[in-house]
Scaffold this active site. Structure first.
Site, short mmCIF file in Angstrom:
data_model
loop_
_atom_site.label_atom_id
_atom_site.label_comp_id
_atom_site.label_asym_id
_atom_site.label_seq_id
_atom_site.Cartn_x
_atom_site.Cartn_y
_atom_site.Cartn_z
N GLU A 98 -11.00 4.52 7.00
CA GLU A 98 -9.19 4.94 7.30
C GLU A 98 -10.47 6.11 7.70
OE1 GLU A 98 -7.89 7.43 3.67
OE2 GLU A 98 -6.12 7.51 5.08
N HIS A 103 0.70 -1.51 0.15
CA HIS A 103 0.22 0.18 0.18
C HIS A 103 1.23 0.73 0.41
CE1 HIS A 103 -3.38 2.38 1.98
NE2 HIS A 103 -2.82 2.79 1.33
N HIS A 114 0.46 4.81 -2.82
CA HIS A 114 0.89 5.64 -3.79
C HIS A 114 2.36 6.24 -4.30
CE1 HIS A 114 -3.19 5.38 -2.88
NE2 HIS A 114 -2.94 5.30 -1.00
N HIS A 126 -9.76 0.96 -0.12
CA HIS A 126 -9.23 1.61 0.36
C HIS A 126 -10.41 2.14 1.82
CE1 HIS A 126 -5.75 3.28 -0.73
NE2 HIS A 126 -5.92 3.95 0.00
N ASP A 141 2.06 3.89 2.79
CA ASP A 141 0.92 4.84 1.83
C ASP A 141 1.64 5.85 1.08
OD1 ASP A 141 -1.67 5.76 1.35
OD2 ASP A 141 -2.27 7.09 3.59
N ASP A 142 2.19 7.13 1.70
CA ASP A 142 2.72 8.19 0.40
C ASP A 142 3.56 8.52 1.92
OD1 ASP A 142 0.19 9.55 -0.92
OD2 ASP A 142 -0.84 8.85 0.84
N1 ADE Z 1 -4.53 8.84 -2.40
C1 ADE Z 1 -3.58 8.43 -0.90
N2 ADE Z 1 -3.45 8.41 -0.58
C2 ADE Z 1 -4.62 7.88 -0.03
C3 ADE Z 1 -4.94 7.95 1.55
N3 ADE Z 1 -4.49 8.00 2.67
N4 ADE Z 1 -5.94 8.01 1.11
C4 ADE Z 1 -6.98 7.90 0.59
N5 ADE Z 1 -5.90 8.15 -1.36
C5 ADE Z 1 -5.03 7.78 -1.06
ZN ZN Z 2 -3.95 4.82 1.08
#
Ligand code: ADE
Ligand code: ZN
Length: 341
Positions: free
Chosen positions: A201, A18, A20, A198, A279-280
């Site tokens: 969250e 997971h 992006h 997703h 995630d990011d």
């Molecule tokens: N796109 C990038 N990061 C995300 C996240 N944490 N939740 C939903 N969409 C995303």
């Molecule tokens: Zn994500």
């Protein structure tokens, strides 16, 4: 395992499921690409961009994420972004990486789907050849856009369908329930793709259940709010639906007030198949080792629990069995070598 050395967590063989790609763009690369493509950003400098990494919600973050990704225009840009990530996580002993891209955020700006896809693909191939890593591409639908937009994206991907690992669903969770994409996910399954989404969250536990019942997903991304419904937690444990949990992301986006209050360990101990992911990573302060380390420290995970989480990652990966077995053998060797006494 609070006494477990950084070097041990670092060398733990990992799978990232997971992440992006657009959220892996570090400020320096982002500004380099902006310069190369003469794109004007809303931040005057790298420092100003880094100063914007303070988020009060998912939408707050997504505004920065969508603005940052406008620097990506050419195949070389997508290659450079993907290669930078893969090289970085190779150092974290990530053996397998399934990377999300958000195609609609690029095609809506006039970037051709093939330009985006081929740049990412070439970097994954180079990682396979030079670094011995395995991996693949997940196409992340953005849930704020329509079902027609979702079908259009899937159609654009058809020429490369056999090189796509799966379909995902990201973007602002509320108020865009999974039910909106039932037919798009059915189309993805018809193409032979895996599916993930997703949910849970910022959104409710019911969205997690809907992803299982309506979208028939293979994994849930995040899913941590399942805990609001104890029966759902039991069901997730029974079905062994993997959750790709992103601990540092959850803290940065205020899903939990602090790491000590994160429910990763509770879910693991309830039998849910949790994995750790980033995630990011450029926006949330850390790649895979940092996410494992923060979790171990705050939640007092045992060495066996850390191995179990890493094992879940390889078991939940969309991998041919021979590669899964090879990666798991590396994990077993790490576990044997790091065992006390
Ligand atoms: N796109 C990038 N990061 C995300 C996240 N944490 N939740 C939903 N969409 C995303
Ligand atoms: Zn994500």
């Amino acid at each position: 395992m609070t006494d477990l050395a950084h070097s041990l967590i670092d060398t733990l063989p990992k799978a990232e499921l997971h992440m992006h790609l657009e959220g892996s763009l570090e400020a320096d690369l982002l500004f380099r690409l902006a310069g190369r493509n003469a794109v004007t950003l809303r931040w005057p400098s790298e420092e100003a961009l880094r100063a914007a990494y303070r988020f009060s919600s998912l939408q707050d973050f997504l505004d920065v994420y969508y603005a940052g990704l406008t620097v990506l225009l050419t195949e070389q840009d997508f290659f450079d972004m993907t290669w930078a990530y893969l090289e970085r996580v190779h150092a974290d002993h990530v053996l397998h990486a399934e990377v999300f891209v958000s195609p609609q955020a690029h095609t809506r700006r006039g970037v051709a789907f093939e330009v985006m896809f081929e740049g990412i693909w070439a970097a994954l191939q180079q990682a396979r050849e030079r670094l011995g890593m395995t991996g693949g591409v997940l196409l992340g639908l953005q849930r704020q856009w329509s079902e027609d937009d979702a079908f259009a994206m899937i159609e654009q991907a058809r020429p490369v369908a056999d090189r796509v690992l799966g379909l995902g669903l990201g973007g602002p969770e509320l108020p865009h329930p999974p039910a909106k994409f039932v037919r798009a996910f059915a189309r993805a399954r018809d193409l032979g793709w895996k599916t993930v989404a997703h949910a849970g969250e910022e959104g409710p536990a019911a969205y997690v259940a809907d992803c299982i019942d309506l979208l028939e997903v293979d994994r849930i991304d995040h899913g941590v709010r399942c805990e609001d419904d104890p029966r759902l937690v039991k069901r997730l444990a029974e079905l062994q639906v993997p959750l790709t949990v992103c601990p540092l992301s959850n803290i940065e986006l205020k899903v939990f007030p602090s790491m000590r209050e994160h429910n990763l360990a509770r879910l693991l101990r309830a039998g849910v198949k949790v994995t750790i992911n980033s995630d990011d990573p450029s926006y949330f302060g850390g790649y895979m080792t940092a996410n494992f380390e923060a979790s171990v420290k705050a939640l007092a995970l045992t060495r066996q629990e850390v191995v179990a989480i890493a094992r879940n990652g390889f078991e939940a990966a969309f991998l041919p069995e021979a590669q899964r077995t090879a990666h798991l053998a590396r994990l077993d060797a790490w576990a044997a070598a790091s065992a006390p006494g």
